[in-house]
Design an enzyme around this catalytic site. Structure first.
Site, PDB file in Angstrom:
ATOM      1  N   GLU A 187       0.806  -1.214   0.000  1.00  0.00           N
ATOM      2  CA  GLU A 187       0.000   0.000   0.000  1.00  0.00           C
ATOM      3  C   GLU A 187       0.845   1.272   0.000  1.00  0.00           C
ATOM      4  O   GLU A 187       0.463   2.290  -0.542  1.00  0.00           O
ATOM      5  CB  GLU A 187      -0.919  -0.047   1.223  1.00  0.00           C
ATOM      6  CG  GLU A 187      -2.178   0.738   1.054  1.00  0.00           C
ATOM      7  CD  GLU A 187      -3.281   0.276   1.985  1.00  0.00           C
ATOM      8  OE1 GLU A 187      -3.532  -0.938   2.066  1.00  0.00           O
ATOM      9  OE2 GLU A 187      -3.879   1.130   2.637  1.00  0.00           O
ATOM     10  N   ASP A 240      -2.625  -3.489   2.911  1.00  0.00           N
ATOM     11  CA  ASP A 240      -3.082  -3.669   4.290  1.00  0.00           C
ATOM     12  C   ASP A 240      -4.242  -4.649   4.343  1.00  0.00           C
ATOM     13  O   ASP A 240      -5.010  -4.783   3.395  1.00  0.00           O
ATOM     14  CB  ASP A 240      -3.517  -2.326   4.887  1.00  0.00           C
ATOM     15  CG  ASP A 240      -2.326  -1.417   5.142  1.00  0.00           C
ATOM     16  OD1 ASP A 240      -1.185  -1.911   5.010  1.00  0.00           O
ATOM     17  OD2 ASP A 240      -2.535  -0.234   5.449  1.00  0.00           O
ATOM     18  N   TYR A 261      -0.766  -3.290  13.294  1.00  0.00           N
ATOM     19  CA  TYR A 261      -1.677  -2.515  12.461  1.00  0.00           C
ATOM     20  C   TYR A 261      -2.702  -1.776  13.322  1.00  0.00           C
ATOM     21  O   TYR A 261      -3.404  -2.403  14.121  1.00  0.00           O
ATOM     22  CB  TYR A 261      -2.386  -3.462  11.488  1.00  0.00           C
ATOM     23  CG  TYR A 261      -3.153  -2.749  10.416  1.00  0.00           C
ATOM     24  CD1 TYR A 261      -2.513  -1.856   9.565  1.00  0.00           C
ATOM     25  CD2 TYR A 261      -4.511  -2.965  10.256  1.00  0.00           C
ATOM     26  CE1 TYR A 261      -3.217  -1.192   8.587  1.00  0.00           C
ATOM     27  CE2 TYR A 261      -5.231  -2.306   9.271  1.00  0.00           C
ATOM     28  CZ  TYR A 261      -4.577  -1.419   8.447  1.00  0.00           C
ATOM     29  OH  TYR A 261      -5.276  -0.760   7.479  1.00  0.00           O
TER      30      TYR A 261
END
Ligand code: ZN
Ligand code: ZN
Length: 756
Positions: free
Chosen positions: A7, A105, A314
């Site tokens: 990403e 992601d 994350y």
């Protein structure tokens, strides 16, 4: 060659570092990429810049006044590249690929970004279609990346379509209603009024609270306090009646109080506070806001940076239960080696049992530190956010915090008083989660039957009931989550947008009059957009698409039908709606009381203070700030004026500047570039600083322009354009100057000006 698409550039670099020892960095169309070879062959990793394609309306719909909005609603959307260089680089590499790994992601948004990238790859290299895999990872750590690449999965089209449906619906609803409302209120060009599917109900939460506050009628009440002598030190005690609603009763309580007081009862109890649960996004952002005063959008940006650096997992997650696979003991052991966190070392003496939250999902773990780093090596906001994540993680293994609260009652004449104290007996988890530790509030040593002389007379304190408090940004995030407004990824940005459009200001956010009017107009004329129901419904549709139970096109079609109806409603009541919004905007032109009139004892006819307001001069069309106390041909009236920048929107930030305390403070939102704050008092320290920064920026820009002339690249930042508006403000020269006696007098002599 295997092409790995991530990403962002940071994640491509991390993956290359982990998988390809000694990967080589190169660039194509200025986009960095990484190559390496191993026993499996050649590999190449490239990072995107988030979405590479965005939905948009096809050509022919850009004229707001000529486009029929029903046609706009039904327009077939097209995809537009967001960054041409990234696409060029991606396509160039895709030609040489014989397999592809989508490593964006691991969430709905990431799935969609992966699908967008894949569509570009397949356009130039259709043969690779059968060789596409998906790497799903929750942290940019060696273990996690190696695990993900050893267990490659398939791209979930359903998940991507769900993300796409939301994007499309947000665009169609936002564009249609923004245009409808802007046209109704004749706000063209950059003055448009933005409306959004999630944004408007969120604004509603803030406005509803403000209206409650305004409706609040303060009720007077009285409290009675007495001071008693004590061998250690005299202390204050509160009357056993919390609030006296009648003054006479408070007077009677004072009269009935006789010396000495006798301690009649002492009670104490221990309170256990359980350690906190693991962090999900909402709890994290709420804590960053309430404990560290970092706004949710800033906290999320910092958390994303820390994730990219491989320091934390994350940060976009709903999960509040650690997966059993997490190597907690090793992690705790490495964290407590850092001096800042050594208070948690005793955790290792026992079994590590973390708390659990209510939500358990399998996609991402709760937010936890993936690497022990010395926070001292990070810069301000990153350091504080990293520390928060570490302390929270360690706290979830901690013992409860035990506090002991003690209450003593003292009889004095016919009246009863009490003192209360609270002491931390066992800090437990608060030893590491220091934000939660309550301050000790000790009371003197007292015994039952002890006699205490009054120290002077008891006294009465006048008070009044307070309105409900404003909603802090952390709390607002929680309320949005409860109502299904936005996603963990979009919530902080939506709040930021309310600030950027001038619908709210300050911290905690309070609505401007324009913001209140926007919401009220919607509530009255387009209730569907003001309430969270429609959005919650859409969220359920998304889940159905993601689960393969319904099709994206069906959801879009139903949504379009609904919007046709909603737009009809707006068009029918256009004039009424505009009137409500205009009235709000009018109110926003009033900035705050005039300090010059206040010091001179001048008041408005009805006894209220003279207000400073934004005025547009009839002849020149220029806007400036003037005082309500101004009167034509009256030399004793207030003639204070302040210049304003002539372009961009201005909103009131504060009635009176919290830095200099002299004049109102405004936010200026230029047509292009960053908003900036303007204190009308040109001697305000905040303006002093701004002038300094502007001079620095101008010097930097001049240097940059010189260098650009050399390398011929004409791309200039938005900052340059932002300054254009500011230069303008200096052009209108009717600045008020402060004279020696602290009053303001105007340097210009012209008094020709008209009231708007
Ligand atoms: Zn005045
Ligand atoms: Zn100021």
């Amino acid at each position: 060659m295997r092409l790995i698409v991530t990403e962002k550039n940071n994640s491509a670099r991390r993956i290359a570092e982990i998988l390809g020892n000694g990967a080589k960095e190169s660039a194509s169309y200025k986009v960095p990429y990484y190559t390496w070879s191993d026993a499996d062959g050649d590999h190449m990793a490239i990072g995107l810049k988030g979405h590479v394609l965005n939905p948009s309306f096809p050509d022919g719909y850009s004229n707001w006044q000529k486009t029929d909005l029903h046609e706009l609603i039904d327009a077939k959307l097209v995809k537009e590249p967001t960054d041409k260089n990234v696409l060029r680089a991606l396509r160039k590499m895709a030609k040489d690929a014989d397999s592809v790994v989508i490593a964006t992601d691991f969430d709905r948004e990431g799935e969609l970004i992966g699908l967008e990238a894949l569509s570009e790859v397949l356009e130039v290299n259709p043969e690779v279609e059968s060789k596409v895999k998906r790497a799903r990872y929750s942290a940019l750590t060696r273990d996690e990346i190696e695990r993900a690449f050893a267990n490659l999965d398939q791209l979930s089209y359903e998940l991507a379509y769900a993300g796409e449906a939301r994007q499309d619906i947000d665009l169609i609803w936002g564009a249609t209603l923004t245009r409808a409302v802007s046209l109704a209120t004749r706000r063209f060009g950059s003055n448009f009024l933005s409306v959004g599917r999630v944004q408007s109900p969120t604004l509603g939460l803030i406005v509803e609270r403000e209206l409650e506050r305004r409706a609040h009628k303060p009720q007077p009440y009285w409290e009675v306090l007495a001071r008693f002598q004590h061998p250690d030190d005299a202390f204050e005690a509160h009357h056993a009646v919390d609030k006296f609603w009648k003054r006479e009763e408070a007077d009677a309580a004072v009269a009935g109080t006789k010396s000495p007081g006798v301690v009649s009862a002492i009670t104490s109890r221990k309170v256990n506070r359980r350690p906190p649960t693991p962090f999900n996004t909402t709890a994290f952002a709420a804590e960053a806001s309430s404990r560290l005063s970092i706004t949710p959008s800033r906290a999320m940006r910092a958390a994303e940076d820390l994730y990219m650096d491989g320091f934390i997992s994350y940060p976009r997650t709903d999960n509040t239960v650690y997966p059993s696979s997490l190597a907690t003991r090793e992690l705790v052991a490495s964290l407590v080696r850092i001096p800042e966190f050594e208070a948690a070392a005793p955790l290792l003496d026992g079994k590590l049992k973390p708390t659990r939250g209510k939500k358990e999902t399998t996609d991402h773990p709760p937010i936890y530190p993936t690497q022990a780093v010395n926070p001292g090596g990070l810069d301000g906001v990153h350091r504080r956010v990293y520390e928060l994540v570490v302390r929270r993680f360690l706290a979830t293994f901690g013992k409860p915090m035990i506090t002991e609260s003690t209450r003593a009652e003292i009889e004095a004449g016919s009246e009863t008083y009490f003192v209360r104290g609270s002491v931390v007996v066992e800090p437990g988890y608060a030893a590491i989660y220091t934000y939660a530790r309550s301050a000790d509030d000790e009371i003197p040593r007292l015994e039952e039957g002890q006699s205490l002389e009054l120290d002077g007379e008891p006294w009465i304190v006048d008070k009044e009931t307070q309105p409900p408090s404003r909603i802090g940004q952390g709390k607002l995030l929680e309320m949005m989550e409860e109502r299904g407004l936005g996603t963990k990824a979009t919530r902080p940005d939506i709040i930021q947008k309310l600030f950027d459009r001038g619908y709210v200001f300050g911290n905690p956010p309070s609505p401007t009059e324009t913001g209140i009017a926007m919401y009220e107009a919607f509530k009255r004329y387009v209730p569907r957009m003001a309430t969270p129901e429609m959005t919650a419904e859409l969220e359920r549709d998304m889940d159905e698409i993601a689960g393969g139970k319904t099709k994206k096109d069906e959801v879009l079609e139903i949504s379009r039908q609904m919007l046709h109806g909603t737009y009809e409603e707006v068009a029918d009541k256009e004039e009424d709606l505009a009137k409500v919004i205009w009235a709000g905007m009018d109110e926003d032109r009033i900035l705050g009381p005039c300090i010059v009139c206040e010091r001179a004892g001048r008041k408005h006819d009805d006894g209220s203070p003279n207000m400073l307001r934004i005025i547009r001069a009839r002849k020149s069309g220029k806007r400036f700030v003037g005082c309500q106390g101004w009167e034509a041909d009256n030399p004793d009236a207030c003639d204070v004026t302040f210049p304003l920048p002539q372009r961009g929107e201005v909103f009131k930030l504060e009635d009176r500047c919290s830095i200099c305390g002299e004049t109102p403070r405004l936010k200026v939102v230029p047509f292009r570039g960053r908003p900036w704050n303007l204190c009308l008092n040109e001697e305000c320290p905040s303006m002093e600083e701004m002038r300094k920064r502007r001079a620095e920026r101008e010097a930097a820009r001049a240097a940059k322009e010189d260098s650009e002339k050399i390398d011929g690249d004409g791309a200039s930042g938005d900052g340059a354009k932002a300054d254009g508006a500011k230069v303008d403000s200096a052009g209108t020269k009717t600045r008020a100057r402060r004279s020696a006696n602290g009053r303001r007098s105007r340097s210009g002599k012209s008094r020709s000006r008209s009231r708007s």
